[in-house]
Design a protein around this motif. Structure first.
Motif, PDB file in Angstrom:
ATOM      1  N   PRO A   1      -3.703  13.556  13.026  1.00 20.84           N
ATOM      2  CA  PRO A   1      -3.964  13.442  11.585  1.00 20.84           C
ATOM      3  C   PRO A   1      -4.170  14.800  10.913  1.00 20.84           C
TER       4      PRO A   1
ATOM      5  N   PHE B   1       1.904   8.030   7.169  1.00 20.37           N
ATOM      6  CA  PHE B   1       1.734   7.900   8.613  1.00 20.37           C
ATOM      7  C   PHE B   1       0.519   7.073   9.001  1.00 20.37           C
ATOM      8  N   SER B   2      -0.329   6.729   8.035  1.00 21.53           N
ATOM      9  CA  SER B   2      -1.437   5.796   8.313  1.00 21.53           C
ATOM     10  C   SER B   2      -0.925   4.367   8.420  1.00 21.53           C
ATOM     11  N   GLN B   3       0.310   4.137   8.023  1.00 26.63           N
ATOM     12  CA  GLN B   3       0.890   2.796   8.059  1.00 26.63           C
ATOM     13  C   GLN B   3       1.354   2.395   9.444  1.00 26.63           C
ATOM     14  N   LYS B   4       1.467   3.357  10.357  1.00 29.26           N
ATOM     15  CA  LYS B   4       1.956   3.028  11.703  1.00 29.26           C
ATOM     16  C   LYS B   4       0.969   2.163  12.460  1.00 29.26           C
TER      17      LYS B   4
ATOM     18  N   ARG C   1      -1.187  16.408   9.233  1.00 33.24           N
ATOM     19  CA  ARG C   1      -0.632  15.826   8.005  1.00 33.24           C
ATOM     20  C   ARG C   1      -1.248  16.553   6.819  1.00 33.24           C
TER      21      ARG C   1
ATOM     22  N   ARG D   1       3.000  12.914  13.957  1.00 30.95           N
ATOM     23  CA  ARG D   1       2.761  11.492  14.199  1.00 30.95           C
ATOM     24  C   ARG D   1       1.412  11.250  14.872  1.00 30.95           C
ATOM     25  N   GLU D   2       1.027  12.133  15.784  1.00 31.01           N
ATOM     26  CA  GLU D   2      -0.147  11.870  16.615  1.00 31.01           C
ATOM     27  C   GLU D   2      -1.426  12.535  16.125  1.00 31.01           C
TER      28      GLU D   2
ATOM     29  N   SER E   1       0.816  -1.206   0.000  1.00 33.23           N
ATOM     30  CA  SER E   1       0.000   0.000   0.000  1.00 33.23           C
ATOM     31  C   SER E   1       0.852   1.260   0.000  1.00 33.23           C
TER      32      SER E   1
ATOM     33  N   ASP F   1      -1.362  14.583   0.972  1.00 30.92           N
ATOM     34  CA  ASP F   1      -1.809  13.209   0.761  1.00 30.92           C
ATOM     35  C   ASP F   1      -0.697  12.212   1.079  1.00 30.92           C
TER      36      ASP F   1
ATOM     37  N   LYS G   1      -0.413  11.764   4.852  1.00 31.86           N
ATOM     38  CA  LYS G   1      -1.552  10.980   5.332  1.00 31.86           C
ATOM     39  C   LYS G   1      -1.354   9.500   5.010  1.00 31.86           C
ATOM     40  N   LYS G   2      -0.888   9.209   3.805  1.00 36.49           N
ATOM     41  CA  LYS G   2      -0.683   7.828   3.378  1.00 36.49           C
ATOM     42  C   LYS G   2       0.418   7.155   4.174  1.00 36.49           C
TER      43      LYS G   2
END
Length: 240
Positions: A225, A237-240, A228, A222-223, A39, A231, A234-235
């Motif tokens: 949203p 840091f959504s992986q954490k 961010r 990081r904390e 992703s 795009d 957002k993409k």
């Protein structure tokens, strides 16, 4: 009747196979996504981290380079050099407190002035970040990117930052005030003469203050949203 029933059974059986197959495809896609991380690519992770750090550096530098950015921020305000604390104490005792305060203000003004020139140095250092560290930084502590930057760039930053802050200290008269204070102290009876390097002290404290603010900005990205702002961020840091 028997023929219609058989036809219905066959139809239901076919539909069951289709649904089951579709569900299996979805599960396989989720599994593949989880295992391979397709992703988001490592290139995107590296680009996202560099963007986040650049944002943090820009905001952090802007905050500390503003008027009172150091002086009125208790987290990073630069005090009288602690290794010669006795100088400050003794001078205040002999009625030179206002001169000491004037020096501390000029010292912090020097750091604020120098911080204006620090941003491009940090940004250049960020561009050198390798892709190999991207995932470990992303999944690390809340200040992992800042610590990585600190570890890999402090020596270079110190070398480049020192002449800038030396010039700024002279510009704000901090160097002159400090020299006057030290000379006044050294003339007092029964004291051990001192003459520490103000440039080294101010350089280190100035850089430390910048990293404190950069770490705070990284933590926010990081904390939160909402912090961010692209795009890509957002993409990634959504992986954490």
């Amino acid at each position: 009747m028997h023929y219609r029933m058989n036809k219905s059974i066959v139809l239901i059986f076919c539909m069951t196979i289709i649904v089951t197959f579709s569900q299996a495809q979805i599960s396989l896609k989720k599994l593949k996504k989880a295992v391979t991380g397709e992703s988001v690519s490592t290139e995107e992770v590296a680009a996202g981290l560099k963007e986040a750090l650049t944002n943090g550096v820009s905001k952090g530098s802007d905050l500390v380079s503003a008027l009172d950015g150091y002086y009125k921020n208790p987290e990073i305000k630069i005090p009288f050099p602690p290794e010669v604390k006795q100088v400050e104490t003794k001078l205040r005792q002999v009625g030179m407190g206002s001169e000491v305060d004037k020096f501390i203000l000029a010292l912090n003004r020097g750091a604020e002035d120098a911080a204006k020139e620090a941003k491009p140095i940090f940004v250049s250092a960020i561009k050198q970040m390798t892709i190999q560290d991207a995932w470990s930084i992303l999944r690390g502590e809340k200040d992992a990117a800042t610590q990585y930057l600190k570890k890999t760039t402090t020596a270079q930053l110190t070398e480049k930052f020192k002449p800038i802050i030396k010039q700024s200290l002279e510009k704000t008269n901090a160097t002159k005030y400090y020299s006057d204070l030290v000379n006044a102290y050294n003339k007092l009876p029964f004291v051990q003469k001192v003459n520490p390097n103000l440039d080294d002290y101010a350089t280190q404290k100035g850089i430390d203050g910048l990293f404190v603010m950069i770490a705070k900005e990284e933590k926010v990205i990081r904390e939160d949203p909402a912090a961010r702002t692209s795009d890509l961020l957002k993409k990634v840091f959504s992986q954490k």
